[in-house]
Design a protein around this motif. Structure first.
Motif, PDB file in Angstrom:
ATOM      1  N   GLY B 261       0.618  -1.170   0.032  1.00 15.49           N
ATOM      2  CA  GLY B 261       0.093   0.033   0.084  1.00 15.49           C
ATOM      3  C   GLY B 261       0.856   1.352   0.150  1.00 15.49           C
ATOM      4  O   GLY B 261       0.643   2.121  -0.810  1.00 15.49           O
ATOM      5  N   LEU B 262       1.935   1.136   0.711  1.00 13.11           N
ATOM      6  CA  LEU B 262       2.837   2.557   0.721  1.00 13.11           C
ATOM      7  C   LEU B 262       3.972   2.555  -0.160  1.00 13.11           C
ATOM      8  O   LEU B 262       4.309   3.225  -0.822  1.00 13.11           O
ATOM      9  CB  LEU B 262       3.256   2.596   2.266  1.00 13.11           C
ATOM     10  N   LEU B 263       4.811   1.405   0.082  1.00 15.91           N
ATOM     11  CA  LEU B 263       6.100   1.221  -0.707  1.00 15.91           C
ATOM     12  C   LEU B 263       6.083   1.061  -2.072  1.00 15.91           C
ATOM     13  O   LEU B 263       6.661   1.761  -2.942  1.00 15.91           O
ATOM     14  CB  LEU B 263       7.098   0.294   0.190  1.00 15.91           C
ATOM     15  N   LEU B 264       5.425   0.062  -2.466  1.00 18.24           N
ATOM     16  CA  LEU B 264       5.307  -0.506  -3.587  1.00 18.24           C
ATOM     17  C   LEU B 264       3.794  -0.348  -4.379  1.00 18.24           C
ATOM     18  O   LEU B 264       3.476  -1.240  -5.164  1.00 18.24           O
ATOM     19  CB  LEU B 264       5.672  -1.974  -3.760  1.00 18.24           C
ATOM     20  N   GLN B 265       3.303   0.827  -4.026  1.00 17.17           N
ATOM     21  CA  GLN B 265       2.020   0.864  -4.713  1.00 17.17           C
ATOM     22  C   GLN B 265       2.120   0.903  -6.288  1.00 17.17           C
ATOM     23  O   GLN B 265       1.098   0.355  -6.914  1.00 17.17           O
ATOM     24  CB  GLN B 265       1.546   2.344  -4.369  1.00 17.17           C
ATOM     25  N   ASN B 266       2.913   1.133  -7.082  1.00 17.39           N
ATOM     26  CA  ASN B 266       3.196   1.195  -8.374  1.00 17.39           C
ATOM     27  C   ASN B 266       3.145  -0.288  -8.764  1.00 17.39           C
ATOM     28  O   ASN B 266       2.389  -0.583  -9.876  1.00 17.39           O
ATOM     29  CB  ASN B 266       4.359   1.518  -9.025  1.00 17.39           C
ATOM     30  N   GLU B 267       3.693  -1.177  -7.998  1.00 17.59           N
ATOM     31  CA  GLU B 267       3.855  -2.643  -8.271  1.00 17.59           C
ATOM     32  C   GLU B 267       2.449  -3.393  -8.236  1.00 17.59           C
ATOM     33  O   GLU B 267       2.287  -4.590  -8.662  1.00 17.59           O
ATOM     34  CB  GLU B 267       4.793  -3.190  -7.592  1.00 17.59           C
ATOM     35  N   LEU B 268       1.662  -2.775  -7.240  1.00 19.93           N
ATOM     36  CA  LEU B 268       0.553  -3.697  -6.776  1.00 19.93           C
ATOM     37  C   LEU B 268      -0.418  -3.556  -7.904  1.00 19.93           C
ATOM     38  O   LEU B 268      -1.109  -4.971  -8.157  1.00 19.93           O
ATOM     39  CB  LEU B 268      -0.131  -2.556  -5.779  1.00 19.93           C
ATOM     40  N   ALA B 269      -0.245  -2.793  -9.176  1.00 21.75           N
ATOM     41  CA  ALA B 269      -1.305  -2.983 -10.179  1.00 21.75           C
ATOM     42  C   ALA B 269      -0.622  -4.202 -10.957  1.00 21.75           C
ATOM     43  O   ALA B 269      -1.353  -4.995 -11.519  1.00 21.75           O
ATOM     44  CB  ALA B 269      -1.200  -1.729 -11.027  1.00 21.75           C
ATOM     45  N   ILE B 270       0.402  -4.223 -10.967  1.00 20.20           N
ATOM     46  CA  ILE B 270       1.284  -5.407 -11.898  1.00 20.20           C
ATOM     47  C   ILE B 270       0.982  -6.619 -11.238  1.00 20.20           C
ATOM     48  O   ILE B 270       0.654  -7.887 -11.704  1.00 20.20           O
ATOM     49  CB  ILE B 270       2.814  -5.215 -12.081  1.00 20.20           C
ATOM     50  N   TYR B 271       1.239  -6.785  -9.824  1.00 22.33           N
ATOM     51  CA  TYR B 271       1.055  -7.939  -8.996  1.00 22.33           C
ATOM     52  C   TYR B 271      -0.436  -8.420  -8.759  1.00 22.33           C
ATOM     53  O   TYR B 271      -0.635  -9.563  -8.463  1.00 22.33           O
ATOM     54  CB  TYR B 271       1.755  -7.956  -7.605  1.00 22.33           C
ATOM     55  N   ALA B 272      -1.231  -7.429  -8.976  1.00 25.22           N
ATOM     56  CA  ALA B 272      -2.763  -7.620  -8.486  1.00 25.22           C
ATOM     57  C   ALA B 272      -3.369  -8.930  -9.021  1.00 25.22           C
ATOM     58  O   ALA B 272      -4.017  -9.767  -8.193  1.00 25.22           O
ATOM     59  CB  ALA B 272      -3.558  -6.528  -8.933  1.00 25.22           C
ATOM     60  N   PRO B 273      -3.080  -9.157 -10.334  1.00 28.02           N
ATOM     61  CA  PRO B 273      -3.866 -10.415 -10.751  1.00 28.02           C
ATOM     62  C   PRO B 273      -3.234 -11.583 -10.014  1.00 28.02           C
ATOM     63  O   PRO B 273      -3.876 -12.819  -9.740  1.00 28.02           O
ATOM     64  CB  PRO B 273      -3.376 -10.486 -12.447  1.00 28.02           C
ATOM     65  N   TRP B 274      -2.073 -11.519  -9.702  1.00 31.48           N
ATOM     66  CA  TRP B 274      -1.434 -12.956  -9.215  1.00 31.48           C
ATOM     67  C   TRP B 274      -1.622 -12.933  -7.830  1.00 31.48           C
ATOM     68  O   TRP B 274      -1.900 -14.101  -7.200  1.00 31.48           O
ATOM     69  CB  TRP B 274       0.435 -12.776  -9.186  1.00 31.48           C
TER      70      TRP B 274
END
Lengths: 116, 505
Positions: B261-274
């Motif tokens: 939520g805080l550090l890797l917010q940009n990555e959350l979109a990439i990882y969300a399906p996984w």
């Protein structure tokens, strides 16, 4: 220097993986120790001053003198080493006691808690 | 400065130290433990009343400025978790008074509980990635002590698996910390968040997200990293299993929420399906494992895994609403899961065994116990008006509103399986005719019934007054996703980079 460290980290990780996948509890613990050393070295390379003879210091104005190493990584590793030493001692004692209780250090024999 | 943020860390620390010194006088030790936990609970409740209005609070250790010193930060999620940890610890301590043998009591059982509370509260409050690692180790070492205290063969065996696999997870986390320091050049979470937004090389960020997903996922027991949990959680005394089920895996969930939520917010979109895929698998595989088991505590242990799937689903929805829904569910499941462990443990103690085939007839003998168990499983399965209904409803609503139909369907279907495997315990333990004369079994003691009953009543209450609770979590979800406010709180309005630049020429 950094290449040497990279090779050392890779070897430690590879050896640790091999040892952790063995069935003997003692080898498993040796693998854990190697893994923690590998990670400590990795943190060390992450500082910007992996140079021989560069002390972690600040001068009178509170600024790091030119050519000094990053002190933070050394502090981090010191903490991590203390923690991993403590845990290693604990795991060794635990392995000794479970060896006494179960009469085996083969992980395949330590499966009574998994049976239905 | 808000140095009172140190209270939930200092109070169990002093309590544990005093309890170790006075460990022969078990009455004093019990009193000290109770007082420390009550202080934490009161502080947590106060924090929950303050933080949603005032925004996150911060305390800088020794007055060092933020990116250099160690920060304690309390946003709404931290406040909720600190309160819940103290509340659950309170019920565990009361349950322990009536169920833990004197041998364990005099061998530092209560100090270990307090140290566990110390580690958990620290992990919830810290604003520094490396300190999160240290708090993890503090709570781990306390849990190692608790799981092996007593030293029966099963405990040692389960303990060995628990210890080794948790150490592997921690080492992966340390590995991630090292990479993060090399990549971002800082370990303060607010500062990392600030730099992450501007740094180039998104590939490395993706790798970091993967490392953290592995590290915290193995703590939270997601598929396929959960095998340590069902082979160790049923070996220590019930009180220990219960507090582990309430706190240990949830610290992993909390860290996943915080880091993504805080550090890797940009990555959350990439990882969300996984993450969503993992969540679905965790739900289904956990509940199927529970269906196969024939022991009360093992069934409940597999259910912990299944419920983690719902919490992770909230993360997989990758929005403030999704995180808020996940938080509502996590808070609910912490409460209800522990209640079920307490009640199942009481039934186990009456029968002298946790084997479903050898139990039976308790509904007639202990109607109150049966009533609270039934309310508990209704809540876990998600029947209105209990808290489980609210938790699941909100998750499903967010899932549908974000067109995540598959995971929503899996979540709904898993609820039915959950109810089915819980009904199995109901049938075997409470409903079925006992082969023995039920009247010869001992009566349940008040102290074994009360903690579980209190938590079930709390679950009913949360379901009935769901409005303020959900509202609170909505704020928590928004605060969790609001990087700018977090950074401004920790480092001041100009951000961490400005403070950093001013100090380093």
């Amino acid at each position: 220097m950094i290449i040497l460290l990279a090779i050392a980290i890779g070897s430690l990780f590879g050896g640790a993986t091999y040892l952790i996948l063995r069935r003997s509890v003692v080898k498993l613990i040796l693998g854990l120790i190697m893994l923690s050393h590998g990670v400590n070295l990795l943190i060390f390379t992450m500082g910007d001053g992996v140079r021989r003879g560069a002390p972690p210091l600040v001068d009178a104005t509170g600024q790091p003198p030119a050519g000094s190493a990053d002190p933070l990584v050394q502090a981090l590793i010191l903490t991590a080493i203390v923690i991993s030493f403590g845990f290693t001692a604990f795991v060794l004692a635990l392995a000794y006691r479970s060896n006494q209780a179960a009469g085996s250090d083969d992980l395949d024999d330590l499966s009574t808690t998994d049976r239905l | 400065m808000t140095f009172h943020l140190f209270v939930p860390i200092v109070s169990p620390l002093i309590g544990a130290a005093l309890a170790v010194l006075l460990h022969h006088q078990w009455v004093v030790v019990r009193a000290i433990t109770l007082i420390s936990v009550l202080i934490n609970l009161g502080y947590g409740l106060w924090l929950m009343s303050v933080v949603p209005q005032s925004g996150p609070l911060v305390a800088q250790a020794s007055g060092w400025l933020a990116p250099f010193g160690i920060s304690l930060v309390a946003d709404s999620m931290s406040a909720l978790m600190v309160m819940l940890a103290a509340l659950l610890m309170l019920t565990t301590v009361v349950y322990s008074f009536y169920s833990i043998d004197r041998e364990r009591e005099t061998h530092f059982y209560y100090p270990l509980l307090l140290l566990l509370l110390l580690g958990v509260s620290g992990a919830f409050l810290t604003g520094d990635l490396f300190n999160l690692y240290v708090w993890f180790e503090v709570l781990l070492v306390a849990s190692f002590g608790l799981i092996t205290l007593g030293g029966s063969r099963d405990q040692l065996e389960g303990g060995l698996k628990y210890v080794v696999l948790n150490l592997l997870g921690s080492t992966a986390f340390l590995f991630g910390c090292g990479l993060m320091y090399g990549f971002a050049g800082t370990l303060n979470m607010a500062h990392i968040a600030e730099r992450m937004a501007t740094l180039a090389n998104p590939g490395l960020q993706t790798v970091l997200a993967g490392v953290f997903l592995f590290a915290f996922g193995s703590k939270a027991a997601i598929v396929p990293l959960f095998f340590w949990l069902p082979s160790s959680y049923h070996t220590p005394p019930v009180a220990v299993t219960a507090i582990f089920s309430g706190l240990m895996t949830k610290v992993g969930v909390y860290s996943l929420y915080r880091v993504f939520g805080l550090l890797l917010q940009n990555e959350l979109a990439i990882y969300a399906p996984w993450i969503t895929l993992i969540a679905g698998l965790t739900m289904v595989i956990g509940v199927l494992g529970a269906v196969a088991q024939m022991n009360v505590r093992r069934i409940l242990s597999f259910h912990i895994i299944s419920q983690i799937g719902y919490s992770v689903m909230g993360l997989g929805l990758a929005s403030a609403a999704g995180l808020a829904a996940g938080l509502v569910f996590t808070a609910h499941v912490m409460i209800v899961k522990m209640a079920l462990f307490f009640i199942g443990g009481a039934a186990e103690q009456i029968n002298g065994t946790g084997d479903l085939k050898k139990m039976g007839g308790l509904a007639r003998r202990e109607p109150l116990l049966a009533l609270f168990w039934f309310l508990g499983i209704l809540s876990l399965a998600g029947i209105p008006p209990l808290s489980g209904f609210i938790g699941k409803l909100i998750l499903l609503q967010v899932g549908v509103s974000q067109q995540a139909y598959l995971i929503t369907a899996v979540a709904a279907g898993t609820s039915i399986l959950t109810f089915f495997s819980m009904l199995k315990i109901w049938n075997e333990v409470f409903w079925k005719k006992s082969y023995e004369d039920v009247n010869r079994l001992p009566r349940v003691r008040f102290g074994l019934l009360a903690p579980g009953a209190a938590l079930v009543i709390l679950s009913v209450a949360l379901g009935l007054v769901a409005g303020p609770f959900v509202e609170y979590n909505t704020i928590a979800g928004q605060q969790l996703f609001d990087r700018a406010a977090y950074i401004a709180t920790v480092c001041g309005a100009d951000g961490c980079e400005a403070v950093y630049r001013a100090s380093v020429k």
